[in-house]
Scaffold this motif. Structure first.
Motif, PDB file in Angstrom:
ATOM      1  N   PRO A  25       0.824  -1.211   0.000  1.00 46.31           N
ATOM      2  CA  PRO A  25       0.000   0.000   0.000  1.00 46.31           C
ATOM      3  C   PRO A  25       0.861   1.264   0.000  1.00 46.31           C
ATOM      4  O   PRO A  25       1.990   1.253   0.482  1.00 46.31           O
ATOM      5  CB  PRO A  25      -0.793  -0.116   1.305  1.00 46.31           C
ATOM      6  CG  PRO A  25       0.055  -0.959   2.197  1.00 46.31           C
ATOM      7  CD  PRO A  25       0.850  -1.871   1.316  1.00 46.31           C
ATOM      8  N   ALA A  26       0.302   2.344  -0.538  1.00 44.24           N
ATOM      9  CA  ALA A  26       0.991   3.640  -0.527  1.00 44.24           C
ATOM     10  C   ALA A  26       0.743   4.350   0.802  1.00 44.24           C
ATOM     11  O   ALA A  26      -0.214   4.030   1.514  1.00 44.24           O
ATOM     12  CB  ALA A  26       0.478   4.496  -1.680  1.00 44.24           C
ATOM     13  N   ILE A  55       4.671  -3.058  -6.899  1.00 44.65           N
ATOM     14  CA  ILE A  55       3.478  -2.277  -7.233  1.00 44.65           C
ATOM     15  C   ILE A  55       2.992  -1.590  -5.957  1.00 44.65           C
ATOM     16  O   ILE A  55       2.710  -2.251  -4.959  1.00 44.65           O
ATOM     17  CB  ILE A  55       2.370  -3.183  -7.827  1.00 44.65           C
ATOM     18  CG1 ILE A  55       2.896  -3.893  -9.078  1.00 44.65           C
ATOM     19  CG2 ILE A  55       1.125  -2.377  -8.139  1.00 44.65           C
ATOM     20  CD1 ILE A  55       2.032  -5.049  -9.551  1.00 44.65           C
ATOM     21  N   VAL A  56       2.952  -0.275  -6.007  1.00 42.97           N
ATOM     22  CA  VAL A  56       2.467   0.505  -4.860  1.00 42.97           C
ATOM     23  C   VAL A  56       1.051   0.978  -5.197  1.00 42.97           C
ATOM     24  O   VAL A  56       0.841   1.644  -6.206  1.00 42.97           O
ATOM     25  CB  VAL A  56       3.397   1.707  -4.577  1.00 42.97           C
ATOM     26  CG1 VAL A  56       2.867   2.521  -3.402  1.00 42.97           C
ATOM     27  CG2 VAL A  56       4.816   1.224  -4.300  1.00 42.97           C
ATOM     28  N   LYS A  57       0.098   0.582  -4.342  1.00 42.31           N
ATOM     29  CA  LYS A  57      -1.310   0.906  -4.658  1.00 42.31           C
ATOM     30  C   LYS A  57      -1.878   1.899  -3.657  1.00 42.31           C
ATOM     31  O   LYS A  57      -1.594   1.811  -2.482  1.00 42.31           O
ATOM     32  CB  LYS A  57      -2.139  -0.373  -4.612  1.00 42.31           C
ATOM     33  CG  LYS A  57      -1.933  -1.215  -5.860  1.00 42.31           C
ATOM     34  CD  LYS A  57      -2.936  -2.346  -5.902  1.00 42.31           C
ATOM     35  CE  LYS A  57      -2.993  -2.982  -7.294  1.00 42.31           C
ATOM     36  NZ  LYS A  57      -3.756  -4.216  -7.292  1.00 42.31           N
ATOM     37  N   PRO A  61       1.893   6.119  -5.586  1.00 36.04           N
ATOM     38  CA  PRO A  61       1.496   4.833  -6.156  1.00 36.04           C
ATOM     39  C   PRO A  61       2.109   4.663  -7.549  1.00 36.04           C
ATOM     40  O   PRO A  61       2.413   5.654  -8.219  1.00 36.04           O
ATOM     41  CB  PRO A  61      -0.030   4.921  -6.245  1.00 36.04           C
ATOM     42  CG  PRO A  61      -0.421   6.088  -5.403  1.00 36.04           C
ATOM     43  CD  PRO A  61       0.753   7.020  -5.394  1.00 36.04           C
ATOM     44  N   GLY A  62       2.290   3.436  -7.945  1.00 36.18           N
ATOM     45  CA  GLY A  62       2.836   3.186  -9.271  1.00 36.18           C
ATOM     46  C   GLY A  62       3.622   1.887  -9.299  1.00 36.18           C
ATOM     47  O   GLY A  62       3.642   1.143  -8.320  1.00 36.18           O
TER      48      GLY A  62
END
Ligand code: CUA
Length: 155
Positions: free
Chosen positions: A86-87, A153-155, A130-131
Motif C-alpha cells: 500500500p501507498a 506495485i504501490v497501490k 502509487p505506481g
C-alpha cells in the motif's frame, strides 16, 4: 615549535575537509534516513524452503497493523514477484538470499539493502507515490545478474 604558514594553511584545509565529510554523513543520516543497517538476524540459507517465514515469500499484515514483506533473492529472481504494497503506509522489508550475495533496490526510492545469505536485512520505508517500480539486484551475482529484476506495485 615553528610551523610554516603554508603548512598551517594546508593543515586547516585538511581538517576542514574531514569535518565536512563527517558533517555530510551526519546530515544524510538525520535528514535522508541514510543509515547503516543495525538489524542483525541470522537464518539458515540452506533451509529457506522450509522456513516458516521465507518458504513462501509474502506480503502480510502483522497483528499490530504493519505491512511486512519477506523477500528471498536467489539466482536470478526475487520472490515474491511482483510485490504489492500500500501507498502512504510504512512497509517493512525483510530480505535474505538463498545462495550468493545479491542486492535489493527499489529504483527511484531509497529502499536499498543487501541480500546476504545467512542474514536478514530489514528496513522500513513509506512509498508516497502509487505506481510500478523496478526492483533491481545491485550486487554482481553471476552471469544473469543484469537480468535479475523484479516489480514492486504501490497501490
Ligand atoms: Cu542478483 Cu545480481
Amino acid at each position: 615549535m615553528h610551523i610554516e604558514l603554508y603548512e598551517k594553511i594546508w593543515m586547516w584545509i585538511g581538517a576542514s575537509i574531514i569535518v565536512l565529510f563527517l558533517g555530510s554523513i551526519l546530515v544524510g543520516a538525520m535528514t535522508a534516513a541514510i543509515q547503516p543497517p543495525s538489524h542483525i538476524e541470522t537464518v539458515d540459507p540452506t533451509a529457506l524452503s522450509k522456513h516458516p517465514e521465507f518458504a513462501a515469500g509474502s506480503v502480510r499484515k502483522d497483528p499490530d497493523g504493519r505491512v511486512v514483506v519477506s523477500v528471498v533473492a536467489t539466482m536470478f529472481a526475487f520472490g515474491p514477484d511482483p510485490i504489492e504494497v500500500p501507498a502512504n503506509q510504512p512497509v517493512t522489508f525483510r530480505v535474505t538470499s538463498g545462495d550468493v550475495l545479491h542486492g535489493f533496490e527499489v529504483v527511484g526510492t531509497n529502499a536499498n539493502a543487501m541480500a546476504i545469505p545467512g542474514y536478514v536485512s530489514q528496513f522500513t520505508i513509506t512509498f508516497p507515490r502509487p505506481g510500478e517500480y523496478v526492483v533491481a539486484c545491485h550486487e554482481y551475482c553471476g552471469l544473469m545478474h543484469h537480468a535479475m529484476v523484479g516489480k514492486l506495485i504501490v497501490k
